[in-house]
Design a protein around this motif. Structure first.
Motif, mmCIF file in Angstrom:
data_model
loop_
_atom_site.group_PDB
_atom_site.id
_atom_site.type_symbol
_atom_site.label_atom_id
_atom_site.label_comp_id
_atom_site.label_asym_id
_atom_site.label_seq_id
_atom_site.Cartn_x
_atom_site.Cartn_y
_atom_site.Cartn_z
ATOM 1 N N GLN A 86 0.891 -1.777 -0.338
ATOM 2 C CA GLN A 86 -0.312 0.216 0.151
ATOM 3 C C GLN A 86 0.558 1.342 -0.078
ATOM 4 N N MET A 87 2.460 1.005 0.578
ATOM 5 C CA MET A 87 3.118 2.352 1.105
ATOM 6 C C MET A 87 3.344 2.571 -0.370
ATOM 7 N N LEU A 88 3.857 1.886 -1.334
ATOM 8 C CA LEU A 88 4.862 1.865 -2.449
ATOM 9 C C LEU A 88 4.014 1.982 -3.448
ATOM 10 N N ALA A 89 2.325 1.721 -3.518
ATOM 11 C CA ALA A 89 1.278 1.983 -4.567
ATOM 12 C C ALA A 89 0.983 4.020 -4.210
ATOM 13 N N SER A 90 1.038 3.885 -2.858
ATOM 14 C CA SER A 90 1.076 5.281 -2.503
ATOM 15 C C SER A 90 2.363 6.335 -3.344
ATOM 16 N N LEU A 91 3.607 5.911 -3.116
ATOM 17 C CA LEU A 91 4.734 6.749 -3.360
ATOM 18 C C LEU A 91 4.786 6.065 -4.756
ATOM 19 N N SER A 92 4.550 5.376 -5.777
ATOM 20 C CA SER A 92 4.137 5.219 -6.858
ATOM 21 C C SER A 92 3.270 6.058 -7.517
ATOM 22 N N GLU A 93 2.209 6.027 -6.860
ATOM 23 C CA GLU A 93 1.070 6.888 -7.605
ATOM 24 C C GLU A 93 2.092 8.200 -7.751
ATOM 25 N N SER A 94 2.610 8.947 -7.060
ATOM 26 C CA SER A 94 3.401 10.154 -6.624
ATOM 27 C C SER A 94 4.727 10.229 -7.945
ATOM 28 N N LEU A 95 5.148 9.130 -8.084
ATOM 29 C CA LEU A 95 6.076 8.686 -8.878
ATOM 30 C C LEU A 95 6.329 9.135 -10.056
ATOM 31 N N LEU A 96 4.667 8.553 -10.738
ATOM 32 C CA LEU A 96 3.780 8.249 -12.010
ATOM 33 C C LEU A 96 3.543 9.681 -12.787
ATOM 34 N N TYR A 97 2.854 10.930 -11.502
ATOM 35 C CA TYR A 97 2.754 11.877 -12.018
ATOM 36 C C TYR A 97 3.129 12.424 -12.200
ATOM 37 N N PHE A 98 4.820 13.105 -11.635
ATOM 38 C CA PHE A 98 5.868 14.034 -11.697
ATOM 39 C C PHE A 98 5.901 12.970 -13.342
ATOM 40 N N LEU A 99 6.474 11.625 -13.268
ATOM 41 C CA LEU A 99 7.316 11.413 -14.636
ATOM 42 C C LEU A 99 6.390 11.938 -15.769
ATOM 43 N N LEU A 100 5.084 12.018 -15.530
ATOM 44 C CA LEU A 100 4.279 11.870 -16.758
ATOM 45 C C LEU A 100 4.301 13.554 -17.082
ATOM 46 N N ALA A 101 4.579 14.087 -15.771
ATOM 47 C CA ALA A 101 4.435 15.590 -15.707
ATOM 48 C C ALA A 101 5.791 16.366 -16.365
ATOM 49 N N VAL A 102 6.526 15.175 -16.313
ATOM 50 C CA VAL A 102 8.504 15.436 -16.337
ATOM 51 C C VAL A 102 8.277 15.808 -18.518
ATOM 52 N N MET A 103 7.567 14.624 -18.744
ATOM 53 C CA MET A 103 7.722 14.118 -20.909
ATOM 54 C C MET A 103 6.902 15.027 -21.037
ATOM 55 N N TRP A 142 18.315 17.836 -25.057
ATOM 56 C CA TRP A 142 18.581 16.866 -23.544
ATOM 57 C C TRP A 142 17.472 16.595 -23.249
ATOM 58 N N SER A 143 16.316 17.185 -24.260
ATOM 59 C CA SER A 143 14.907 16.950 -24.155
ATOM 60 C C SER A 143 13.956 15.611 -24.218
ATOM 61 N N GLU A 144 14.988 14.929 -25.071
ATOM 62 C CA GLU A 144 13.962 14.384 -25.940
ATOM 63 C C GLU A 144 14.737 12.912 -25.441
ATOM 64 N N GLU A 145 16.096 12.906 -24.329
ATOM 65 C CA GLU A 145 16.958 11.381 -23.304
ATOM 66 C C GLU A 145 15.810 12.223 -22.651
ATOM 67 N N VAL A 146 15.481 12.894 -21.298
ATOM 68 C CA VAL A 146 14.456 13.122 -20.615
ATOM 69 C C VAL A 146 13.596 12.164 -20.716
ATOM 70 N N SER A 147 12.741 12.789 -21.946
ATOM 71 C CA SER A 147 11.547 12.183 -22.166
ATOM 72 C C SER A 147 11.267 10.651 -21.990
ATOM 73 N N ARG A 148 12.839 10.159 -22.389
ATOM 74 C CA ARG A 148 12.297 8.739 -22.709
ATOM 75 C C ARG A 148 12.806 8.100 -21.776
ATOM 76 N N TYR A 149 13.710 7.782 -21.156
ATOM 77 C CA TYR A 149 14.257 8.149 -19.912
ATOM 78 C C TYR A 149 13.071 8.097 -18.707
ATOM 79 N N ALA A 150 11.812 8.931 -18.689
ATOM 80 C CA ALA A 150 11.011 9.507 -17.706
ATOM 81 C C ALA A 150 9.685 8.346 -18.751
#
Length: 159
Positions: free
Chosen positions: A9-26, A46-54
């Motif tokens: 449950q804690m991992l899911a909560s952390l994952s959800e926040s991380l997913l929102y962050f990664l999507l915003a970065v992309m 650098w932008s294409e590389e950041v988007s790909r890694y995200a």
């Protein structure tokens, strides 16, 4: 088993926040790249590389989060036709195989990331192993979520 459920449950909560962050970065880096290329007439190298890694990280973290939330695509016609005992057994087998896949991803993904730590990415000049590290991290998350889901819910036990 209670510890595993809480950890999941804690991992899911952390994952959800991380997913929102990664999507915003992309979205932000892709928008910046388009803006710079077509308005300012200067590309950001650098932008294409950041988007790909995200996207790579989003994929592996998102796969484990999707398992936890039960949103993966599935054909349940056969499962629903089975009696409750067989249904529980089939779901347990599915989660056990998923946990095994997570363990394999974690072990071999760690080796893959470790081997690639010496190679630098072309634009960001960071170790490519950091991008590959998404594989073992996603594998560990998948493993934990699958083990936590192995325990049947109270509604499934009563039926």
């Amino acid at each position: 088993m209670r510890f595993l459920s809480r950890l999941s449950q804690m991992l899911a909560s952390l994952s959800e926040s991380l997913l929102y962050f990664l999507l915003a970065v992309m979205v932000a880096t892709t928008f910046l790249q388009v803006f710079f290329r077509y308005v300012i007439f200067h590309s950001l190298p650098w932008s294409e590389e950041v988007s790909r890694y995200a996207l790579v990280w989003l994929t592996f973290i998102g796969a484990s989060y999707g398992l936890r939330c039960g949103v993966h695509v599935a054909v349940e016609a056969l499962v629903e036709a089975l009696p409750p005992g067989a249904r529980r057994l089939l779901k347990a087998g599915s989660y056990a195989l998923t946990a095994f896949l997570g363990a394999v991803l974690a072990v071999y993904g760690f080796k893959l990331a470790q081997v690639n730590m010496g190679q630098l990415s072309p634009s960001l000049h960071i170790p490519i192993g950091l991008a590959y590290a998404a594989v073992p991290v996603g594998g560990v998350c998948l493993f934990i979520h699958a083990l936590a889901l192995l325990k049947p819910s109270p509604e499934e036990v009563e039926s």
